[in-house]
Design an enzyme around this catalytic site. Structure first.
Site, PDB file in Angstrom:
ATOM      1  N   GLU A   1       0.829  -1.210   0.000  1.00 60.05           N
ATOM      2  CA  GLU A   1       0.000   0.000   0.000  1.00 60.05           C
ATOM      3  C   GLU A   1       0.865   1.263   0.000  1.00 60.05           C
ATOM      4  O   GLU A   1       0.513   2.252  -0.649  1.00 60.05           O
ATOM      5  CB  GLU A   1      -0.951   0.002   1.199  1.00 60.05           C
ATOM      6  CG  GLU A   1      -2.032  -1.070   1.159  1.00 60.05           C
ATOM      7  CD  GLU A   1      -2.987  -0.929  -0.017  1.00 60.05           C
ATOM      8  OE1 GLU A   1      -2.975   0.117  -0.706  1.00 60.05           O
ATOM      9  OE2 GLU A   1      -3.749  -1.868  -0.269  1.00 60.05           O
TER      10      GLU A   1
ATOM     11  N   CYS B   1     -14.046   2.160 -14.943  1.00 62.43           N
ATOM     12  CA  CYS B   1     -14.568   3.503 -14.671  1.00 62.43           C
ATOM     13  C   CYS B   1     -13.395   4.468 -14.511  1.00 62.43           C
ATOM     14  O   CYS B   1     -13.220   5.120 -13.483  1.00 62.43           O
ATOM     15  CB  CYS B   1     -15.436   3.482 -13.413  1.00 62.43           C
ATOM     16  SG  CYS B   1     -16.405   4.989 -13.164  1.00 62.43           S
TER      17      CYS B   1
ATOM     18  N   TYR C   1      -6.739   5.905   4.197  1.00 60.04           N
ATOM     19  CA  TYR C   1      -6.825   4.816   3.228  1.00 60.04           C
ATOM     20  C   TYR C   1      -5.942   3.635   3.635  1.00 60.04           C
ATOM     21  O   TYR C   1      -6.409   2.491   3.719  1.00 60.04           O
ATOM     22  CB  TYR C   1      -6.439   5.278   1.819  1.00 60.04           C
ATOM     23  CG  TYR C   1      -6.225   4.093   0.912  1.00 60.04           C
ATOM     24  CD1 TYR C   1      -7.324   3.404   0.395  1.00 60.04           C
ATOM     25  CD2 TYR C   1      -4.946   3.603   0.651  1.00 60.04           C
ATOM     26  CE1 TYR C   1      -7.146   2.268  -0.382  1.00 60.04           C
ATOM     27  CE2 TYR C   1      -4.765   2.464  -0.120  1.00 60.04           C
ATOM     28  CZ  TYR C   1      -5.863   1.802  -0.637  1.00 60.04           C
ATOM     29  OH  TYR C   1      -5.697   0.672  -1.373  1.00 60.04           O
TER      30      TYR C   1
ATOM     31  N   ASP D   1     -10.032   4.928  -2.012  1.00 55.39           N
ATOM     32  CA  ASP D   1      -8.908   5.534  -2.717  1.00 55.39           C
ATOM     33  C   ASP D   1      -9.445   6.379  -3.868  1.00 55.39           C
ATOM     34  O   ASP D   1     -10.660   6.590  -3.995  1.00 55.39           O
ATOM     35  CB  ASP D   1      -7.913   4.474  -3.193  1.00 55.39           C
ATOM     36  CG  ASP D   1      -8.434   3.655  -4.375  1.00 55.39           C
ATOM     37  OD1 ASP D   1      -9.648   3.730  -4.692  1.00 55.39           O
ATOM     38  OD2 ASP D   1      -7.621   2.936  -4.991  1.00 55.39           O
TER      39      ASP D   1
ATOM     40  N   CYS E   1     -18.162   2.458 -20.240  1.00 49.38           N
ATOM     41  CA  CYS E   1     -19.503   2.224 -19.691  1.00 49.38           C
ATOM     42  C   CYS E   1     -20.210   1.033 -20.348  1.00 49.38           C
ATOM     43  O   CYS E   1     -21.052   0.385 -19.726  1.00 49.38           O
ATOM     44  CB  CYS E   1     -20.353   3.480 -19.833  1.00 49.38           C
ATOM     45  SG  CYS E   1     -19.687   4.938 -18.991  1.00 49.38           S
TER      46      CYS E   1
ATOM     47  N   CYS F   1     -25.940   3.115 -12.515  1.00 51.53           N
ATOM     48  CA  CYS F   1     -25.085   4.302 -12.509  1.00 51.53           C
ATOM     49  C   CYS F   1     -25.882   5.576 -12.766  1.00 51.53           C
ATOM     50  O   CYS F   1     -26.476   5.756 -13.835  1.00 51.53           O
ATOM     51  CB  CYS F   1     -23.982   4.161 -13.554  1.00 51.53           C
ATOM     52  SG  CYS F   1     -22.876   5.596 -13.619  1.00 51.53           S
TER      53      CYS F   1
ATOM     54  N   CYS G   1     -19.422  -1.984 -18.252  1.00 59.45           N
ATOM     55  CA  CYS G   1     -19.454  -1.800 -16.803  1.00 59.45           C
ATOM     56  C   CYS G   1     -20.512  -2.703 -16.168  1.00 59.45           C
ATOM     57  O   CYS G   1     -21.676  -2.704 -16.607  1.00 59.45           O
ATOM     58  CB  CYS G   1     -19.751  -0.336 -16.458  1.00 59.45           C
ATOM     59  SG  CYS G   1     -19.860  -0.038 -14.674  1.00 59.45           S
TER      60      CYS G   1
END
Length: 288
Positions: A35, A190, A118, A136, A197, A206, A200
């Site tokens: 991370e 995304c 985060y 994030d 899209c 959405c 997706c």
């Protein structure tokens, strides 16, 4: 968003920190290191560095014994090298405060050097399996579009955690999957500039797509171009010091060809101030 986790189970990228053997071998320390490295750095760049890092320092105790110079040199060209210093300090703190075991509690994680909302929650969720919202940049973009109908997220705020928390399943395992799936969706489909899209898995839910993908403005902070920046000058100096380590380089020989002498001097001064370099007035080295 009921289709999200099922999509993730079949479509998620095969990344080292998602593998069972990674967790078995390195536990929460491996997640913490990954991370740190993934902050503002693409996964493809992180993977070889992460492997080398954990081979050299497989535990916080092993890294706590390293010198600052070794840590900065091992960080190589990952960028934002202060992360290496913070990770080193965090390893020392884990040894001194927690007996060498990365803590599970979010507040204890937040008390370690270089760890924010985060990273603390990512370790608690992806290593220990606890239920927390993990937010994030990718997650925030998915939430902005799918839930709020905006093209881009607003500047980060505590509100992001509350919004994500409200969407998480109650079950700990499913909540962890939902966190990971939302990040993966933002990273691969995304995306900021060219969202796909048409493929997706949550297109039907959405709000932004339903509204016709309106341009709602973009309040994101823009990063200055790297070429010709102070960051580039800092990187050039640090690269020179890594190549010369453990020897010092005379100050007059530190990137003398740099086109902006004042920028070069600024880079040297800032590296010293950040603890990434040392000088005796005549030469420059990595911190000893």
């Amino acid at each position: 968003m009921p289709n999200l986790t099922s999509w993730y189970r079949s479509a998620a990228r095969d990344l080292p920190w998602r593998r069972r053997e990674f967790h078995d071998g390195f536990g929460a320390w491996g997640v913490l290191v990954s991370e740190f490295m993934l902050q503002q750095t693409p996964a493809t760049r992180v993977i070889p560095h992460l492997d080398a890092w954990l081979t050299r320092w497989p535990t916080p105790a092993a890294m706590a014994e390293a010198t600052t110079a070794e840590v900065v040199q091992q960080w190589a060209n990952l960028g934002y090298p202060r992360r290496a210093l913070w990770l080193h300090r965090a390893a020392i703190e884990v040894v001194e405060r927690h007996g060498g075991v990365v803590p599970r509690d979010v507040d204890a994680l937040l008390a370690l050097s270089g760890i924010g909302d985060y990273t603390a929650r990512a370790v608690a969720v992806f290593s220990y399996g606890d239920r927390h919202p993990v937010v994030d940049t990718n997650t925030r973009r998915v939430l902005a579009r799918a839930v709020e109908g905006r093209a881009h997220p607003a500047p980060p705020s505590r509100r992001d955690l509350a919004l994500m928390d409200a969407l998480l399943p109650d079950d700990d395992v499913e909540a962890a999957l939902f966190n990971a799936a939302t990040m993966e969706l933002g990273a691969t489909i995304c995306t900021a500039r060219a969202p796909r899209c048409e493929v997706c898995p949550i297109a039907e839910q959405c709000a932004w797509l339903a509204a016709g993908r309106p341009d709602t403005g973009d309040a994101r902070r823009r990063q200055a171009a790297y070429e010709g920046s102070d960051r580039q000058a800092r990187g050039a100096v640090l690269r020179l010091l890594r190549d010369a380590a453990p020897d010092a380089i005379p100050l007059a020989a530190v990137i003398p060809e740099w086109p902006d002498a004042r920028q070069r001097d600024r880079a040297i001064d800032s590296l010293i101030a950040d603890g990434l370099a040392e000088t005796d007035g005549e030469g420059l080295t990595l911190p000893r």
